[in-house]
Scaffold this active site. Sequence first.
Site, mmCIF file in Angstrom:
data_model
loop_
_atom_site.group_PDB
_atom_site.id
_atom_site.type_symbol
_atom_site.label_atom_id
_atom_site.label_comp_id
_atom_site.label_asym_id
_atom_site.label_seq_id
_atom_site.Cartn_x
_atom_site.Cartn_y
_atom_site.Cartn_z
ATOM 1 C CB ALA A 199 -0.933 -0.002 1.215
ATOM 2 C CG ASN A 259 2.335 -6.502 6.406
ATOM 3 O OD1 ASN A 259 3.144 -7.159 7.056
ATOM 4 N ND2 ASN A 259 1.105 -6.898 6.198
ATOM 5 C CG HIS A 304 0.551 4.009 4.761
ATOM 6 N ND1 HIS A 304 0.580 3.375 5.983
ATOM 7 C CD2 HIS A 304 -0.318 3.303 3.991
ATOM 8 C CE1 HIS A 304 -0.225 2.327 5.959
ATOM 9 N NE2 HIS A 304 -0.785 2.266 4.771
#
Length: 267
Positions: A119, A188, A218
Amino acid sequence: MSAAQTTRIGIVGWGAIGRVVGSALMEGALPGAELTCVVDNRPLGEAAPAPQLTFEQAIADCDLIVEAAGQGVVREWGERVLAAGTDLLVASTGALTDEDLSKKLLAAGPGRVYFTGGAVGGLDLLQAVRAMGPLSEVRLTTTKLPSTLEQPWMDEELLGRMRTATGPVEVMSGTARDVPVKFPKSTNVAASVALAVGDLDAVHVSVVADPAAEHTSHVIEAAGAHGSYRFEVRHLPDAANPATSQVVPYAVLRSLGAVVGRTGQIL
């Protein structure tokens, strides 16, 4: 590979990631690759578009195994897959915060191990910058809905703050060595950034719970002697599994495209 140069692919985990990847392979979205089997600890019946095999059978029948079932699969089966001469594509990169496991996988063979960025973006640039010299600062801030971050180790005080929050609440801060262990299904990305940078302890990670977080975000900030870098991504969570983002299975498919030799691929 077979005589027709078709890569036989097995998917471990028929969940939010595996279903999308497997369905795309069955629809011919990736020329040169075919879905050979599915591995899952639940009986899937007609829900699986390819034969459901045991892990041992999948290793024997496939050229490449896609891990889409969590860090535990990488720890238990990673070396065995590679030792059998089968390639492995890892989606749960958080497992690589175990440096002993990471070293074993990278040294194992004759199968090859690959990691998908999942992602987050910018990892290729961080790898390129790293070749010029170490980065002096790397920070990752991950923000998700509070319900997706709840963990069994949390005490009542922290859970209460998360559940009653009206704004962002920092749930944990630490390094990329520590945080993915505490959030095995949600961070992750931290491990992926650390793999790109080459140092688990160099990446400072902040995990934030925000009840208004319609998107998972993020933010990567990095600096060094050669420049400064900032990447921000915002994804819709997967409807079936809000702990992961909708884009992750498509990142896996992109990685598969690079492995099987799709022409015109950005690497």
